[in-house]
Design a protein around this motif. Sequence first.
Motif, mmCIF file in Angstrom:
data_model
loop_
_atom_site.group_PDB
_atom_site.id
_atom_site.type_symbol
_atom_site.label_atom_id
_atom_site.label_comp_id
_atom_site.label_asym_id
_atom_site.label_seq_id
_atom_site.Cartn_x
_atom_site.Cartn_y
_atom_site.Cartn_z
ATOM 1 N N GLN A 47 -20.744 63.549 41.539
ATOM 2 C CA GLN A 47 -20.015 62.488 42.261
ATOM 3 C C GLN A 47 -20.952 61.506 42.955
ATOM 4 O O GLN A 47 -20.589 60.364 43.223
ATOM 5 N N HIS B 269 -20.660 76.975 51.689
ATOM 6 C CA HIS B 269 -20.979 75.802 50.843
ATOM 7 C C HIS B 269 -22.150 75.089 51.521
ATOM 8 O O HIS B 269 -21.959 74.370 52.499
ATOM 9 N N ASN C 88 -14.621 59.747 55.094
ATOM 10 C CA ASN C 88 -14.510 60.393 53.775
ATOM 11 C C ASN C 88 -13.134 60.190 53.153
ATOM 12 O O ASN C 88 -13.026 59.926 51.957
ATOM 13 N N HIS D 226 -25.421 72.639 51.603
ATOM 14 C CA HIS D 226 -26.318 71.610 51.063
ATOM 15 C C HIS D 226 -27.717 71.941 51.585
ATOM 16 O O HIS D 226 -27.878 72.539 52.649
ATOM 17 N N ARG E 218 -0.715 62.040 45.228
ATOM 18 C CA ARG E 218 -1.046 61.274 44.018
ATOM 19 C C ARG E 218 -2.152 61.998 43.212
ATOM 20 O O ARG E 218 -2.041 62.166 41.993
ATOM 21 N N PHE F 49 -9.654 64.092 41.587
ATOM 22 C CA PHE F 49 -8.597 63.104 41.386
ATOM 23 C C PHE F 49 -8.462 62.302 42.686
ATOM 24 O O PHE F 49 -7.509 62.453 43.434
ATOM 25 N N VAL F 50 -9.505 61.511 42.927
ATOM 26 C CA VAL F 50 -9.592 60.684 44.132
ATOM 27 C C VAL F 50 -9.568 59.221 43.705
ATOM 28 O O VAL F 50 -9.515 58.915 42.506
ATOM 29 N N SER F 51 -9.612 58.329 44.678
ATOM 30 C CA SER F 51 -9.583 56.909 44.339
ATOM 31 C C SER F 51 -10.890 56.513 43.629
ATOM 32 O O SER F 51 -11.977 56.758 44.146
ATOM 33 N N LYS G 217 -12.074 53.725 43.462
ATOM 34 C CA LYS G 217 -12.792 52.744 44.295
ATOM 35 C C LYS G 217 -13.712 53.467 45.270
ATOM 36 O O LYS G 217 -14.745 52.958 45.660
ATOM 37 N N TRP G 218 -13.313 54.649 45.666
ATOM 38 C CA TRP G 218 -14.113 55.406 46.634
ATOM 39 C C TRP G 218 -15.227 56.175 45.920
ATOM 40 O O TRP G 218 -16.360 56.206 46.401
ATOM 41 N N ASN H 96 -4.653 63.942 48.075
ATOM 42 C CA ASN H 96 -3.284 63.560 48.449
ATOM 43 C C ASN H 96 -2.350 63.901 47.277
ATOM 44 O O ASN H 96 -2.814 64.361 46.213
ATOM 45 N N ARG I 94 -18.784 68.363 39.926
ATOM 46 C CA ARG I 94 -18.041 67.553 40.910
ATOM 47 C C ARG I 94 -18.948 67.124 42.067
ATOM 48 O O ARG I 94 -19.330 65.961 42.165
ATOM 49 N N ASP I 95 -19.355 68.062 42.904
ATOM 50 C CA ASP I 95 -20.144 67.694 44.088
ATOM 51 C C ASP I 95 -21.489 67.133 43.660
ATOM 52 O O ASP I 95 -22.047 66.245 44.318
ATOM 53 N N ASN J 89 -10.453 58.476 55.044
ATOM 54 C CA ASN J 89 -9.739 57.360 55.676
ATOM 55 C C ASN J 89 -8.542 57.782 56.509
ATOM 56 O O ASN J 89 -7.534 57.085 56.569
ATOM 57 N N SER K 184 -15.433 70.324 55.894
ATOM 58 C CA SER K 184 -16.767 69.705 55.888
ATOM 59 C C SER K 184 -17.345 69.657 57.293
ATOM 60 O O SER K 184 -16.618 69.758 58.275
ATOM 61 N N THR L 52 -22.246 70.093 55.095
ATOM 62 C CA THR L 52 -22.312 68.850 54.335
ATOM 63 C C THR L 52 -23.689 68.193 54.400
ATOM 64 O O THR L 52 -24.164 67.624 53.411
HETATM 65 P P1 HMG Z 1 -7.026 54.956 51.088
HETATM 66 O O1 HMG Z 1 -7.665 53.675 50.691
HETATM 67 O O2 HMG Z 1 -6.759 55.204 52.538
HETATM 68 O O3 HMG Z 1 -5.677 55.250 50.254
HETATM 69 O O4 HMG Z 1 -7.898 56.155 50.515
HETATM 70 P P2 HMG Z 1 -4.358 54.475 50.058
HETATM 71 O O5 HMG Z 1 -3.291 55.517 49.979
HETATM 72 O O6 HMG Z 1 -4.234 53.373 51.070
HETATM 73 O O7 HMG Z 1 -4.563 53.832 48.603
HETATM 74 C C1 HMG Z 1 -5.528 52.829 48.356
HETATM 75 C C2 HMG Z 1 -5.702 52.684 46.857
HETATM 76 O O8 HMG Z 1 -6.206 53.905 46.289
HETATM 77 C C3 HMG Z 1 -4.408 52.385 46.099
HETATM 78 O O9 HMG Z 1 -4.757 51.610 44.962
HETATM 79 C C4 HMG Z 1 -3.974 53.752 45.647
HETATM 80 O O10 HMG Z 1 -3.148 53.720 44.503
HETATM 81 C C5 HMG Z 1 -5.297 54.398 45.310
HETATM 82 P P3 HMG Z 1 -4.630 50.002 44.955
HETATM 83 O O11 HMG Z 1 -3.183 49.743 45.288
HETATM 84 O O12 HMG Z 1 -5.582 49.503 46.033
HETATM 85 O O13 HMG Z 1 -5.072 49.641 43.588
HETATM 86 N N1 HMG Z 1 -5.259 55.861 45.396
HETATM 87 C C6 HMG Z 1 -5.674 56.691 44.425
HETATM 88 N N2 HMG Z 1 -6.191 56.462 43.200
HETATM 89 C C7 HMG Z 1 -6.504 57.529 42.453
HETATM 90 N N3 HMG Z 1 -6.353 58.807 42.869
HETATM 91 C C8 HMG Z 1 -5.851 59.071 44.090
HETATM 92 C C9 HMG Z 1 -5.490 57.985 44.917
HETATM 93 N N4 HMG Z 1 -4.962 57.909 46.150
HETATM 94 C C10 HMG Z 1 -4.821 56.605 46.436
HETATM 95 N N5 HMG Z 1 -5.710 60.343 44.500
HETATM 96 C C11 HMG Z 1 -8.219 58.372 49.691
HETATM 97 C C12 HMG Z 1 -7.571 57.502 50.761
HETATM 98 C C13 HMG Z 1 -8.106 59.815 50.160
HETATM 99 C C14 HMG Z 1 -7.480 58.189 48.380
HETATM 100 C C15 HMG Z 1 -9.697 57.930 49.556
HETATM 101 O O14 HMG Z 1 -10.286 57.912 50.808
HETATM 102 C C16 HMG Z 1 -10.460 58.824 48.633
HETATM 103 O O15 HMG Z 1 -10.240 58.862 47.428
HETATM 104 N N6 HMG Z 1 -11.439 59.593 49.192
HETATM 105 C C17 HMG Z 1 -12.181 60.539 48.408
HETATM 106 C C18 HMG Z 1 -13.523 60.743 49.003
HETATM 107 C C19 HMG Z 1 -14.271 61.785 48.203
HETATM 108 O O16 HMG Z 1 -13.934 62.116 47.086
HETATM 109 N N7 HMG Z 1 -15.368 62.315 48.835
HETATM 110 C C20 HMG Z 1 -16.195 63.268 48.211
HETATM 111 C C21 HMG Z 1 -15.564 64.623 48.078
HETATM 112 S S1 HMG Z 1 -15.578 65.569 49.602
HETATM 113 C C22 HMG Z 1 -17.151 66.335 49.625
HETATM 114 O O17 HMG Z 1 -17.994 66.013 48.833
HETATM 115 C C23 HMG Z 1 -17.391 67.439 50.623
HETATM 116 C C24 HMG Z 1 -17.348 68.836 49.987
HETATM 117 O O18 HMG Z 1 -18.307 68.965 48.951
HETATM 118 C C25 HMG Z 1 -17.635 69.904 51.063
HETATM 119 C C26 HMG Z 1 -18.892 69.593 51.895
HETATM 120 O O19 HMG Z 1 -19.995 69.437 51.334
HETATM 121 O O20 HMG Z 1 -18.724 69.510 53.106
HETATM 122 C C27 HMG Z 1 -15.973 69.148 49.399
#
Ligand code: HMG
Length: 299
Positions: free
Chosen positions: A19, A207, A112, A209, A85, A50-52, A54-55, A83, A15-16, A114, A143, A179
């Motif tokens: 991604q 955790h 990250n 990095h 979803r 299970f994130v977007s 697009k992101w 979330n 995952r990390d 939004n 994070s 992070t």
């Molecule tokens: P948003 O754009 O604000 O969401 O994103 P929204 O609710 O306005 O929805 C926009 C679109 O995304 C819609 O689709 C939704 O259906 C879709 P459209 O109508 O435009 O076609 N959508 C989804 N699709 C699939 N799965 C979902 C989902 N939710 C909405 N769950 C959101 C908000 C949170 C979804 C977005 O910002 C996102 O996915 N962010 C993820 C970022 C991410 O994964 N970052 C990396 C992981 S964190 C990390 O690495 C740190 C960690 O390792 C610890 C550390 O190192 O510190 C854990």
Amino acid sequence: MSLPSQVRLIEVGPRDGLQNEAQPISVADKVQLVDALSAAGVGYIEVGSFVSPKWVPQMAGSAEVFAQIQRKPGVTYGALAPNLRGFEDALAAGVKEVAVFAAASEAFSQRNINCSISESLARFAPIMQAAQQHGITVRGYVSCVLGCPYEGEVAPEQVAMVARELYAMGCYEVSLGDTIGTGTAGATRRLFEVVSAQVPREKLAGHFHDTYGQAMANIYASLLEGIAVFDSSIAGLGGCPYAKGASGNVASEDVVYLLNGLGIETGIDLDALIAAGQQISTVLGRPSGSRVAKARSAQ
Ligand code: HMG
Ligand code: MG
């Protein structure tokens, strides 16, 4: 404080690690990695998100990966859910444990996921409720616990506040994420001293990095603080797409080597772990980020 006799390692490479990869990686290669990790004795594998899409486009195939892995009894296969979803998609994919992720800095939370920190916590509440209904366990992440790419210094008290909220809402464990890897051993000790006033040490994980080469020292500092759960990534894969310059997580092979040297039990076979790391490094077409794996392959 004496060192723990056992440490639980959370393998976050699939995952990390993945991604952050721009090149497409097939579902088959991801499945092979997860299965190689479980065969090496890894007890917890974070398989996907299970994130977007697009992101984070690389995590788009997570449901297929879950469908194809060989689930080994006793192994936890986790996934991120930002979330409701994401939680529902994870549930449909047969996931039994999810992780929610918040940040200790407002700017990182916005970039990250939004939304603000408090909005993110409010989004997690229905996840916690649904998880309880379905018997799904939830892990929490914070994070930017030792620095933020946008805001710079982050106060340990701010981390403690977010960690306390996650714990209070039902996360059974809270992982503190450096992070961008700027943390030092001194800052790490202080962080756990402050946060453990709000969340018991046995409910906290580290955790790290390795951007500044401090991750191993920070793990040792954490062990001295009584922390016995660490996230690490096979072959040192990783980074966060929303943290510019964040390099890989600390390599799992290097952490196991460190713990073996301290006589701390992990249940992981180092040789099999190195082989799993070499396999994914071949897929990615670059040398492993694990120093131990590099040293072994040079022998
Ligand atoms: P948003 O754009 O604000 O969401 O994103 P929204 O609710 O306005 O929805 C926009 C679109 O995304 C819609 O689709 C939704 O259906 C879709 P459209 O109508 O435009 O076609 N959508 C989804 N699709 C699939 N799965 C979902 C989902 N939710 C909405 N769950 C959101 C908000 C949170 C979804 C977005 O910002 C996102 O996915 N962010 C993820 C970022 C991410 O994964 N970052 C990396 C992981 S964190 C990390 O690495 C740190 C960690 O390792 C610890 C550390 O190192 O510190 C854990
Ligand atoms: Mg991370």
